[in-house]
Design a protein around this motif. Sequence first.
Motif, PDB file in Angstrom:
ATOM      1  N   VAL A  25       0.818  -1.213   0.000  1.00 24.34           N
ATOM      2  CA  VAL A  25       0.000   0.000   0.000  1.00 24.34           C
ATOM      3  C   VAL A  25       0.853   1.264   0.000  1.00 24.34           C
ATOM      4  CG1 VAL A  25      -1.892   1.200   1.140  1.00 24.34           C
ATOM      5  CG2 VAL A  25      -1.758  -1.287   1.251  1.00 24.34           C
ATOM      6  N   VAL A  26       1.898   1.289   0.819  1.00 28.35           N
ATOM      7  CA  VAL A  26       2.704   2.506   0.937  1.00 28.35           C
ATOM      8  C   VAL A  26       3.431   2.797  -0.371  1.00 28.35           C
ATOM      9  CG1 VAL A  26       4.575   3.635   2.182  1.00 28.35           C
ATOM     10  CG2 VAL A  26       2.970   2.156   3.417  1.00 28.35           C
ATOM     11  N   MET A  27       4.161   1.823  -0.878  1.00 27.99           N
ATOM     12  CA  MET A  27       4.861   2.033  -2.147  1.00 27.99           C
ATOM     13  C   MET A  27       3.871   2.282  -3.281  1.00 27.99           C
ATOM     14  SD  MET A  27       8.225  -0.443  -2.227  1.00 27.99           S
ATOM     15  CE  MET A  27       7.504  -1.949  -1.596  1.00 27.99           C
ATOM     16  N   GLY A  28       2.756   1.563  -3.272  1.00 30.34           N
ATOM     17  CA  GLY A  28       1.753   1.742  -4.316  1.00 30.34           C
ATOM     18  C   GLY A  28       1.199   3.150  -4.340  1.00 30.34           C
ATOM     19  N   GLY A  29       0.968   3.738  -3.161  1.00 32.17           N
ATOM     20  CA  GLY A  29       0.464   5.104  -3.098  1.00 32.17           C
ATOM     21  C   GLY A  29       1.435   6.114  -3.668  1.00 32.17           C
ATOM     22  N   VAL A  30       2.726   5.904  -3.376  1.00 34.77           N
ATOM     23  CA  VAL A  30       3.750   6.817  -3.901  1.00 34.77           C
ATOM     24  C   VAL A  30       3.907   6.628  -5.405  1.00 34.77           C
ATOM     25  CG1 VAL A  30       6.200   7.428  -3.819  1.00 34.77           C
ATOM     26  CG2 VAL A  30       4.971   6.929  -1.706  1.00 34.77           C
ATOM     27  N   LEU A  31       3.926   5.380  -5.872  1.00 34.19           N
ATOM     28  CA  LEU A  31       4.072   5.132  -7.306  1.00 34.19           C
ATOM     29  C   LEU A  31       2.911   5.733  -8.084  1.00 34.19           C
ATOM     30  CD1 LEU A  31       5.375   1.437  -7.451  1.00 34.19           C
ATOM     31  CD2 LEU A  31       6.693   3.554  -7.533  1.00 34.19           C
ATOM     32  N   ALA A  32       1.712   5.725  -7.499  1.00 38.35           N
ATOM     33  CA  ALA A  32       0.541   6.289  -8.171  1.00 38.35           C
ATOM     34  C   ALA A  32       0.518   7.809  -8.123  1.00 38.35           C
ATOM     35  CB  ALA A  32      -0.734   5.734  -7.540  1.00 38.35           C
ATOM     36  N   GLY A  33       1.386   8.402  -7.296  1.00 35.78           N
ATOM     37  CA  GLY A  33       1.436   9.855  -7.197  1.00 35.78           C
ATOM     38  C   GLY A  33       0.435  10.439  -6.232  1.00 35.78           C
ATOM     39  N   LEU A  34      -0.276   9.599  -5.478  1.00 39.68           N
ATOM     40  CA  LEU A  34      -1.255  10.103  -4.520  1.00 39.68           C
ATOM     41  C   LEU A  34      -0.587  10.645  -3.265  1.00 39.68           C
ATOM     42  CD1 LEU A  34      -4.390   7.768  -4.288  1.00 39.68           C
ATOM     43  CD2 LEU A  34      -4.292  10.183  -4.921  1.00 39.68           C
ATOM     44  N   GLN A  35       0.416   9.935  -2.774  1.00 42.69           N
ATOM     45  CA  GLN A  35       1.091  10.358  -1.555  1.00 42.69           C
ATOM     46  C   GLN A  35       2.491  10.897  -1.869  1.00 42.69           C
ATOM     47  OE1 GLN A  35      -0.889   7.162  -1.132  1.00 42.69           O
ATOM     48  NE2 GLN A  35      -2.337   8.800  -0.682  1.00 42.69           N
ATOM     49  N   CYS A  36       3.002  11.658  -0.904  1.00 41.37           N
ATOM     50  CA  CYS A  36       4.272  12.367  -1.099  1.00 41.37           C
ATOM     51  C   CYS A  36       5.449  11.400  -1.071  1.00 41.37           C
ATOM     52  CB  CYS A  36       4.454  13.407   0.007  1.00 41.37           C
ATOM     53  SG  CYS A  36       3.149  14.656   0.075  1.00 41.37           S
ATOM     54  N   GLY A  37       6.374  11.615  -1.981  1.00 40.94           N
ATOM     55  CA  GLY A  37       7.573  10.802  -2.005  1.00 40.94           C
ATOM     56  C   GLY A  37       8.366  11.012  -3.272  1.00 40.94           C
ATOM     57  N   HIS A  38       9.536  10.381  -3.333  1.00 43.36           N
ATOM     58  CA  HIS A  38      10.401  10.439  -4.507  1.00 43.36           C
ATOM     59  C   HIS A  38      10.737   9.012  -4.934  1.00 43.36           C
ATOM     60  CE1 HIS A  38      10.748  14.687  -4.027  1.00 43.36           C
ATOM     61  NE2 HIS A  38      11.469  14.632  -2.918  1.00 43.36           N
ATOM     62  N   VAL A  39      10.905   8.839  -6.235  1.00 38.43           N
ATOM     63  CA  VAL A  39      11.248   7.526  -6.781  1.00 38.43           C
ATOM     64  C   VAL A  39      12.444   7.680  -7.702  1.00 38.43           C
ATOM     65  CG1 VAL A  39      10.450   5.534  -8.093  1.00 38.43           C
ATOM     66  CG2 VAL A  39       8.824   6.833  -6.683  1.00 38.43           C
ATOM     67  N   TYR A  40      13.517   6.951  -7.414  1.00 40.64           N
ATOM     68  CA  TYR A  40      14.722   6.947  -8.241  1.00 40.64           C
ATOM     69  C   TYR A  40      14.938   5.538  -8.782  1.00 40.64           C
ATOM     70  CZ  TYR A  40      16.143  11.509  -6.338  1.00 40.64           C
ATOM     71  OH  TYR A  40      16.189  12.830  -5.994  1.00 40.64           O
ATOM     72  N   ALA A  41      15.424   5.448 -10.010  1.00 36.97           N
ATOM     73  CA  ALA A  41      15.711   4.154 -10.619  1.00 36.97           C
ATOM     74  C   ALA A  41      17.037   4.203 -11.345  1.00 36.97           C
ATOM     75  CB  ALA A  41      14.590   3.754 -11.576  1.00 36.97           C
ATOM     76  N   ASP A  42      17.530   3.025 -11.725  1.00 36.47           N
ATOM     77  CA  ASP A  42      18.796   2.978 -12.444  1.00 36.47           C
ATOM     78  C   ASP A  42      18.628   3.395 -13.907  1.00 36.47           C
ATOM     79  OD1 ASP A  42      17.249   0.739 -12.937  1.00 36.47           O
ATOM     80  OD2 ASP A  42      18.958  -0.625 -13.144  1.00 36.47           O
ATOM     81  N   HIS A  43      17.422   3.194 -14.470  1.00 37.07           N
ATOM     82  CA  HIS A  43      17.160   3.570 -15.860  1.00 37.07           C
ATOM     83  C   HIS A  43      15.738   4.109 -15.978  1.00 37.07           C
ATOM     84  CE1 HIS A  43      20.872   1.688 -17.200  1.00 37.07           C
ATOM     85  NE2 HIS A  43      20.518   0.563 -16.600  1.00 37.07           N
ATOM     86  N   LEU A  44      15.539   4.998 -16.929  1.00 39.15           N
ATOM     87  CA  LEU A  44      14.213   5.541 -17.174  1.00 39.15           C
ATOM     88  C   LEU A  44      13.280   4.474 -17.720  1.00 39.15           C
ATOM     89  CD1 LEU A  44      12.305   7.987 -17.264  1.00 39.15           C
ATOM     90  CD2 LEU A  44      13.206   8.521 -19.542  1.00 39.15           C
ATOM     91  N   HIS A  45      13.818   3.617 -18.584  1.00 38.55           N
ATOM     92  CA  HIS A  45      13.024   2.552 -19.184  1.00 38.55           C
ATOM     93  C   HIS A  45      13.553   1.193 -18.731  1.00 38.55           C
ATOM     94  CE1 HIS A  45      11.122   5.564 -21.693  1.00 38.55           C
ATOM     95  NE2 HIS A  45      12.309   5.975 -22.107  1.00 38.55           N
ATOM     96  N   ALA A  46      12.642   0.293 -18.419  1.00 43.86           N
ATOM     97  CA  ALA A  46      12.982  -1.054 -17.956  1.00 43.86           C
ATOM     98  C   ALA A  46      13.969  -1.037 -16.790  1.00 43.86           C
ATOM     99  CB  ALA A  46      13.545  -1.879 -19.106  1.00 43.86           C
ATOM    100  N   PRO A  47      13.642  -0.318 -15.708  1.00 44.67           N
ATOM    101  CA  PRO A  47      14.549  -0.274 -14.555  1.00 44.67           C
ATOM    102  C   PRO A  47      14.681  -1.637 -13.895  1.00 44.67           C
ATOM    103  CG  PRO A  47      12.428   0.706 -14.004  1.00 44.67           C
ATOM    104  CD  PRO A  47      12.410   0.454 -15.478  1.00 44.67           C
ATOM    105  N   LYS A  48      15.874  -1.861 -13.328  1.00 41.46           N
ATOM    106  CA  LYS A  48      16.143  -3.115 -12.628  1.00 41.46           C
ATOM    107  C   LYS A  48      16.214  -2.928 -11.111  1.00 41.46           C
ATOM    108  CE  LYS A  48      16.604  -5.407 -16.483  1.00 41.46           C
ATOM    109  NZ  LYS A  48      15.537  -6.368 -16.902  1.00 41.46           N
ATOM    110  N   SER A  49      16.521  -1.711 -10.677  1.00 36.70           N
ATOM    111  CA  SER A  49      16.636  -1.414  -9.246  1.00 36.70           C
ATOM    112  C   SER A  49      16.054  -0.029  -9.001  1.00 36.70           C
ATOM    113  CB  SER A  49      18.090  -1.435  -8.780  1.00 36.70           C
ATOM    114  OG  SER A  49      18.735  -2.637  -9.151  1.00 36.70           O
TER     115      SER A  49
END
Length: 286
Positions: A25-49
């Motif tokens: 629920v917590v990560m899902g809310g942030v990924l959906a943009g509903l709750q406050c947070g930041h998301v960083y990945a190793d790549h813009l497309h097809a991230p692995k981490s």
Amino acid sequence: MLVLLNQPSQRNQLAPFISGTNGHVVMGGVLAGLQCGHVYADHLHAPKSALIWAKNEMFYLIGRSDNEQFNRLVRQVLVQELLPEALSAGEDMLNLEVYPEPGSDWSSVLHHMFNGRLREGLRIPFQFNLAKYGQWLERSSSSLFMPPGYELQVIDRAVMVDDKIGIIEHEILKFWHSLEDFIQYGAGTCTVYEGQVVGTCISVFVSGIHHETGINTYDPIHRGKGLATAMASAYVQFVLERNCVPHWTTEDFRHDSIAIAGKLGFEQGTAYPVYYMPIQELLDCE
């Protein structure tokens, strides 16, 4: 460098990483943009981490743990950007969970990334059982009346307006981008004493139909009177009326929280590790 994923369409690529965690629920809310947070990945497309920060809640490392460049840059982003921001927002502790893809193991990575300074605790997840909640209501409905002088209210726009000090607004905006988002997607109850809000129970994160519960009685003088149980019970009913599912997660040392969850029909799951360290201690090491 790490890539900051700003758009829900970009963040949706990470959904498979959390699909095995009951749609976390917590990560899902942030990924959906509903709750406050930041998301960083190793790549813009097809991230692995990826690194996910749910503000005022938790940091998460998900995906492959053997991504050396990503692992090196995570600490840099934490120290230079995210932890100072968290500190200025009132957070004093780095709390971290890991969700590796099958075959990965973050243990040695964390040890190296934080120089062996991370402590380890336990988090306890609960799963809501509607039948048990109904049984508890039948047994306990007469005991849910508030003590003299206290009033239980469902949080809506009118209640927020009456909250002159702004306690409800402050609590909501610790997690949500706006009060309007909360009114539309969230749920909440509060306790009022002599015209002042003294406790709240709200959806702190929402992912689809799933609501993560956050409860707080602010002054110890008001604790031990059944307020938290009453707020939580009314909150659960409100969530159910929306055809949604309440969730409850807490640390193993929060005995009152564990007891309330058990009363309300939440079934205790298997505890899992959470890693923590004072933010200032980490920053002082730099």
